[in-house]
Design a protein around this motif. Structure first.
Motif, PDB file in Angstrom:
ATOM      1  N   LYS A 123      -2.701  -8.054   0.633  1.00  0.00           N
ATOM      2  CA  LYS A 123      -4.013  -7.836   1.243  1.00  0.00           C
ATOM      3  C   LYS A 123      -4.476  -9.056   2.030  1.00  0.00           C
TER       4      LYS A 123
ATOM      5  N   GLN B 264     -11.147  -5.781  -5.498  1.00  0.00           N
ATOM      6  CA  GLN B 264     -12.252  -6.324  -4.691  1.00  0.00           C
ATOM      7  C   GLN B 264     -13.500  -6.506  -5.552  1.00  0.00           C
TER       8      GLN B 264
ATOM      9  N   THR C 180      -7.292  -1.242  -4.754  1.00  0.00           N
ATOM     10  CA  THR C 180      -8.018  -2.190  -3.904  1.00  0.00           C
ATOM     11  C   THR C 180      -9.482  -2.276  -4.287  1.00  0.00           C
TER      12      THR C 180
ATOM     13  N   PRO D 243       0.815  -1.220   0.000  1.00  0.00           N
ATOM     14  CA  PRO D 243       0.000   0.000   0.000  1.00  0.00           C
ATOM     15  C   PRO D 243       0.848   1.270   0.000  1.00  0.00           C
TER      16      PRO D 243
ATOM     17  N   ASP E  66      -3.327   3.049  -3.609  1.00  0.00           N
ATOM     18  CA  ASP E  66      -3.711   1.764  -3.033  1.00  0.00           C
ATOM     19  C   ASP E  66      -5.225   1.648  -2.919  1.00  0.00           C
TER      20      ASP E  66
END
Length: 221
Positions: free
Chosen positions: A183, A152, A148, A126, A144
């Motif tokens: 993650k 996701q 992300t 990150p 980040d």
């Protein structure tokens, strides 16, 4: 419900060979990169894939085709393209020599490092992504948070498309694969560059995402 993901890094490209940041830019596979795809296909040849996907970047699409070309158990012949599994976007650093990028990023850190991989190892994925964004004079590079959110969304999409016990192939990219490992609590894995054509295995349930294998370029599945 458990979906079995086999996430493969694309084969070597000319940008990989020349040590240039690639991100959303694209370069064709080298001859060695084509072989990476074929070799991964041989290792995965006996697995029936209920779904086959790649990012929408050419190097991933072509690698997925080479993998599926060697499949022997009635898997899809053509990957479905999912932009959510693209590489991190490096913004103004796209196509730049990796040593030049590292020199630029060093100005934003108190402790020196020699490469983007070492930045990831020392500070975490990150922080590395956010440092790249901070150093980008046009702020194009992906943070980040943005990275992300899209990854996701990609996993949620796979959950919606598949059922318990399905095997799923996804061809993605080195930094994205390392970011997923980070993650999932595996900074030790994220600190290691991913080999072209190597496999990461993930067990995906409605409530969890579990990494079970990483950077594997030897197993015959």
């Amino acid at each position: 419900m458990s979906i079995n993901l086999y996430i493969v890094r694309h084969g070597e490209t000319y940008f990989n060979f020349l040590h240039r940041f690639q991100g959303w830019s694209d370069a064709p596979l080298t001859e060695r990169g084509i072989q990476h795809g074929l070799d991964a296909g041989l290792r995965l040849a006996n697995l029936h894939f209920d779904g086959a996907y790649s990012s929408d970047l050419t190097r991933a699409v072509h690698t997925a085709r080479y993998i599926l070309q060697n499949n022997t158990v009635d898997s899809p012949l053509e990957p479905t393209q999912l932009p959510d599994f693209r590489e991190q976007f490096f913004g103004s650093f796209e196509g730049i020599d990796s040593e030049v990028v590292s020199t630029t990023l060093n100005a934003f850190k108190s402790e020196p490092f020699e490469s983007y991989s070492e930045l990831i190892k020392n500070y975490g994925m990150p922080d590395a992504m956010d440092t790249l964004h901070l150093a980008d004079p046009f702020s194009f590079a992906e943070t980040d948070d943005k990275w992300t959110q899209r990854v996701q969304h990609g996993f949620a999409d796979i959950r919606d498309r598949h059922n318990d016990g399905d095997n799923v192939l996804i061809v993605s990219h080195g930094t994205t694969i390392r970011g997923i490992a980070e993650k999932l609590g595996h900074h030790d894995f994220a600190s290691t560059p991913v080999t072209n054509g190597a496999v990461m295995q993930i067990e995906l349930t409605p409530d969890s995402t579990t990494l079970t294998n990483f950077n594997d370029n030897t197993t015959i599945f």
